[in-house]
Design a protein around this motif. Structure first.
Motif, mmCIF file in Angstrom:
data_model
loop_
_atom_site.group_PDB
_atom_site.id
_atom_site.type_symbol
_atom_site.label_atom_id
_atom_site.label_comp_id
_atom_site.label_asym_id
_atom_site.label_seq_id
_atom_site.Cartn_x
_atom_site.Cartn_y
_atom_site.Cartn_z
ATOM 1 N N ILE A 271 0.856 -1.183 0.000
ATOM 2 C CA ILE A 271 0.000 0.000 0.000
ATOM 3 C C ILE A 271 0.889 1.228 0.000
ATOM 4 O O ILE A 271 1.624 1.483 0.961
ATOM 5 C CB ILE A 271 -0.940 0.015 1.222
ATOM 6 N N ASN A 272 0.832 1.975 -1.068
ATOM 7 C CA ASN A 272 1.684 3.152 -1.223
ATOM 8 C C ASN A 272 1.080 4.343 -0.487
ATOM 9 O O ASN A 272 -0.043 4.766 -0.775
ATOM 10 C CB ASN A 272 1.837 3.491 -2.709
ATOM 11 N N SER A 273 1.803 4.872 0.488
ATOM 12 C CA SER A 273 1.439 6.105 1.189
ATOM 13 C C SER A 273 -0.031 6.145 1.585
ATOM 14 O O SER A 273 -0.774 7.042 1.159
ATOM 15 C CB SER A 273 1.777 7.311 0.296
ATOM 16 N N PRO A 274 -0.492 5.197 2.421
ATOM 17 C CA PRO A 274 -1.917 5.150 2.737
ATOM 18 C C PRO A 274 -2.432 6.356 3.510
ATOM 19 O O PRO A 274 -3.574 6.786 3.311
ATOM 20 C CB PRO A 274 -2.063 3.869 3.554
ATOM 21 N N GLU A 275 -1.609 6.929 4.404
ATOM 22 C CA GLU A 275 -2.086 8.013 5.263
ATOM 23 C C GLU A 275 -1.661 9.370 4.717
ATOM 24 O O GLU A 275 -0.469 9.612 4.473
ATOM 25 C CB GLU A 275 -1.572 7.839 6.687
ATOM 26 N N GLN A 276 -2.607 10.253 4.548
ATOM 27 C CA GLN A 276 -2.364 11.603 4.034
ATOM 28 C C GLN A 276 -1.354 12.372 4.872
ATOM 29 O O GLN A 276 -0.546 13.144 4.330
ATOM 30 C CB GLN A 276 -3.702 12.350 4.000
ATOM 31 N N LEU A 277 -1.365 12.158 6.197
ATOM 32 C CA LEU A 277 -0.489 12.922 7.088
ATOM 33 C C LEU A 277 0.898 12.289 7.239
ATOM 34 O O LEU A 277 1.767 12.866 7.888
ATOM 35 C CB LEU A 277 -1.144 13.060 8.467
ATOM 36 N N GLU A 278 1.099 11.114 6.654
ATOM 37 C CA GLU A 278 2.413 10.463 6.661
ATOM 38 C C GLU A 278 2.733 10.017 5.243
ATOM 39 O O GLU A 278 2.839 8.818 4.945
ATOM 40 C CB GLU A 278 2.418 9.268 7.618
ATOM 41 N N PRO A 279 2.907 10.948 4.324
ATOM 42 C CA PRO A 279 3.039 10.595 2.904
ATOM 43 C C PRO A 279 4.280 9.778 2.578
ATOM 44 O O PRO A 279 4.323 9.136 1.523
ATOM 45 C CB PRO A 279 3.085 11.962 2.213
ATOM 46 N N ASP A 280 5.289 9.795 3.447
ATOM 47 C CA ASP A 280 6.527 9.058 3.174
ATOM 48 C C ASP A 280 6.525 7.646 3.760
ATOM 49 O O ASP A 280 7.521 6.936 3.662
ATOM 50 C CB ASP A 280 7.729 9.824 3.722
ATOM 51 N N VAL A 281 5.422 7.242 4.389
ATOM 52 C CA VAL A 281 5.328 5.910 4.988
ATOM 53 C C VAL A 281 4.504 5.005 4.078
ATOM 54 O O VAL A 281 3.340 5.291 3.782
ATOM 55 C CB VAL A 281 4.680 5.972 6.387
ATOM 56 N N ASN A 282 5.121 3.922 3.609
ATOM 57 C CA ASN A 282 4.425 2.897 2.834
ATOM 58 C C ASN A 282 4.152 1.697 3.730
ATOM 59 O O ASN A 282 4.698 1.581 4.829
ATOM 60 C CB ASN A 282 5.257 2.481 1.623
ATOM 61 N N GLN A 283 3.343 0.781 3.238
ATOM 62 C CA GLN A 283 2.894 -0.303 4.108
ATOM 63 C C GLN A 283 2.770 -1.609 3.323
ATOM 64 O O GLN A 283 2.260 -1.638 2.199
ATOM 65 C CB GLN A 283 1.538 0.077 4.708
ATOM 66 N N HIS A 284 3.241 -2.694 3.947
ATOM 67 C CA HIS A 284 2.944 -4.047 3.486
ATOM 68 C C HIS A 284 1.931 -4.647 4.460
ATOM 69 O O HIS A 284 2.165 -4.666 5.666
ATOM 70 C CB HIS A 284 4.218 -4.900 3.445
ATOM 71 N N ARG A 285 0.813 -5.106 3.925
ATOM 72 C CA ARG A 285 -0.256 -5.662 4.765
ATOM 73 C C ARG A 285 -0.474 -7.121 4.404
ATOM 74 O O ARG A 285 -0.607 -7.477 3.228
ATOM 75 C CB ARG A 285 -1.553 -4.885 4.588
ATOM 76 N N THR A 286 -0.519 -7.976 5.427
ATOM 77 C CA THR A 286 -0.818 -9.392 5.259
ATOM 78 C C THR A 286 -2.037 -9.730 6.110
ATOM 79 O O THR A 286 -2.122 -9.293 7.267
ATOM 80 C CB THR A 286 0.370 -10.263 5.690
ATOM 81 N N THR A 287 -2.969 -10.476 5.546
ATOM 82 C CA THR A 287 -4.165 -10.867 6.304
ATOM 83 C C THR A 287 -4.473 -12.334 6.067
ATOM 84 O O THR A 287 -4.115 -12.921 5.040
ATOM 85 C CB THR A 287 -5.413 -10.040 5.911
ATOM 86 N N ASN A 311 3.139 -3.802 8.125
ATOM 87 C CA ASN A 311 4.574 -3.553 8.225
ATOM 88 C C ASN A 311 4.836 -2.195 7.585
ATOM 89 O O ASN A 311 4.864 -2.074 6.356
ATOM 90 C CB ASN A 311 5.344 -4.663 7.509
ATOM 91 N N ASP A 312 4.978 -1.160 8.421
ATOM 92 C CA ASP A 312 5.189 0.193 7.923
ATOM 93 C C ASP A 312 6.657 0.411 7.580
ATOM 94 O O ASP A 312 7.554 -0.031 8.310
ATOM 95 C CB ASP A 312 4.778 1.223 8.979
ATOM 96 N N SER A 313 6.885 1.109 6.461
ATOM 97 C CA SER A 313 8.255 1.387 6.029
ATOM 98 C C SER A 313 8.396 2.864 5.656
ATOM 99 O O SER A 313 7.840 3.299 4.638
ATOM 100 C CB SER A 313 8.616 0.507 4.829
ATOM 101 N N PRO A 314 9.103 3.644 6.506
ATOM 102 C CA PRO A 314 9.717 3.247 7.782
ATOM 103 C C PRO A 314 8.666 3.134 8.884
ATOM 104 O O PRO A 314 7.615 3.750 8.801
ATOM 105 C CB PRO A 314 10.681 4.403 8.059
#
Length: 415
Positions: A271-287, A311-314
């Protein structure tokens, strides 16, 4: 009842005029959108639920067009306890319509879902331990549940058989839902009657409103494999409009329905930059999730267990577990419950000294609804729920000692 409740009533009422009576047995014989299986398997986006799940709402056949409509509107008094709680009266709603028709040897489908949740205000409603998104574009929503957008899904689908036991399909939505996570909480029987959003929402099914989705899938017997390209950014604070489209994220999901009563899925997404207020944080999600549905006599019982890892990066790697269950008796009494165990690192805004610290929190909810018929295909319900939170010692000075919350609500629902 407030004005929004009546607006939703007026939206739902016309759908009952031309309704024809169907039952679960008939629904089980109706063709699915993506393959040769019972339509009762369909849920949000391209997600599956057990074949034996009840399909509430209005189901019709107009020539070769199969149509379905489902919706509800709740008026809720919400009182969240503890030091960071609050109270609010608001309305939440959902109206969904689907239609399918044979085309060139396959099936074309149209899907739409909308909500008047934006009318509750940009800051949503109080919900302890809930986080995610923003009300003003500057500060995060903490201890509040964001409203859904006016348009939750506008999608087109097409499926075509490959062999007697297999089919391929494509799904395109703006907005739509990618192949990531279980069926969203308001579209699975075990969670749909609970008006309180899960605090694990952003670990499991928060991508259900994505402004740009394309999904390709293949079905063989009771197996489904699919992959999506989608817009990873969650909706902004302007809930009445359409956000900018994009395909910057991806996901894949494998689903298996071994029997009519079970549905199992595993999925992973970037998930590329899911949160508007943390634009530099990307996320890998496993369910991963398992859903069990048990119909018996004029009763139905469904339970869902789900796990999600972000898994947030960073950033951190955080887990969430959800167990929810609902049982309906005689189309009148519904009992529901939910237990959650979630790791949170966003309960405090910067520059608080606790910003970024990980806290493992638990929520336990029990609720009940009494439904009675109003007119044909429309039911009115009244109910309530109570929630208790188990918190680590580090949160007690901020939330109090095991705070308790409750909601009281009235509901109209297509049935």
């Amino acid at each position: 009842m407030n004005r929004i409740f009546y607006i939703c009533f007026l939206l739902i009422l016309p759908l009952t005029v031309f309704a024809e009576e169907t039952d679960t047995a008939q629904d089980m014989n109706m063709h699915g959108f993506y393959g040769d299986y019972p339509v009762t398997r369909e849920s949000s986006g391209t997600a599956w639920v057990p074949d034996s799940s009840p399909m509430e709402g209005i189901h019709n056949m107009y020539g070769n067009w199969m149509t379905m409509a489902h919706g509800y509107a709740d008026t809720i008094y919400d009182d969240q306890g503890g030091e960071r709680g609050g109270a609010k009266t608001f309305s939440e709603s959902m109206l969904m319509g689907m239609a399918s028709h044979p085309l060139e040897g396959g099936t074309i489908g149209l899907r739409g879902m909308m909500s008047l949740d934006p009318a509750m205000g940009k800051d949503g409603y109080p919900l302890l331990l809930q986080t995610g998104e923003t009300a003003d574009g500057r500060t995060p929503l903490i201890d509040r549940q964001h409203p859904h957008d006016l348009f939750m899904e506008l999608a087109t689908t097409y499926s075509h058989p490959i062999t007697d036991n297999s089919s391929a399909f494509v799904y395109a939505g703006y907005p739509g839902e990618p192949a990531l996570g279980p069926a969203t909480f308001m579209e699975r029987f075990s969670g749909m009657d609970n008006p309180e959003a899960p605090i694990s929402h952003h670990w499991l099914d928060s991508t259900h409103i994505s402004y740009g989705v394309t999904t390709l899938g293949y079905i063989w017997r009771n197996w489904k494999i699919e992959t999506s390209a989608f817009n990873g950014r969650e909706p902004d604070q302007y809930r009445w409009n359409f956000d900018s489209p994009g395909l910057n994220s991806y996901s894949g999901r494998l689903t298996y329905n071994p029997t009519a009563n079970w549905s199992l899925q595993v999925s992973h997404g970037y998930i590329n930059s899911p949160e508007q207020l943390e634009p530099d944080v990307n996320q890998h999600r496993t369910t991963a999730s398992a859903m069990y549905n048990l119909p018996f006599a004029d009763k139905n019982w469904q339970t869902t267990f789900a796990w999600g890892r972000n898994n947030d990066s960073p950033g951190h790697t955080l887990d969430a577990f959800l167990l929810e269950s609902a049982i309906k008796l005689h189309d009148t009494h519904t009992f529901f419950g939910r237990a959650e165990d979630v790791e949170k690192d966003d309960l405090f805004e910067s520059p608080d000294q606790l910003t970024g610290q990980i806290f493992r929190v638990n929520e336990f909810t029990l609720g009940y609804i009494y439904d009675f018929p109003a007119i044909e295909h429309l039911r009115i319900g009244i109910g309530g729920l109570g929630s208790i939170y188990a918190l680590p010692d580090g949160l007690t000075p901020y939330y109090g000692n095991d705070p308790i919350s409750f909601m009281l609500f009235a509901r109209i629902k297509l049935d």
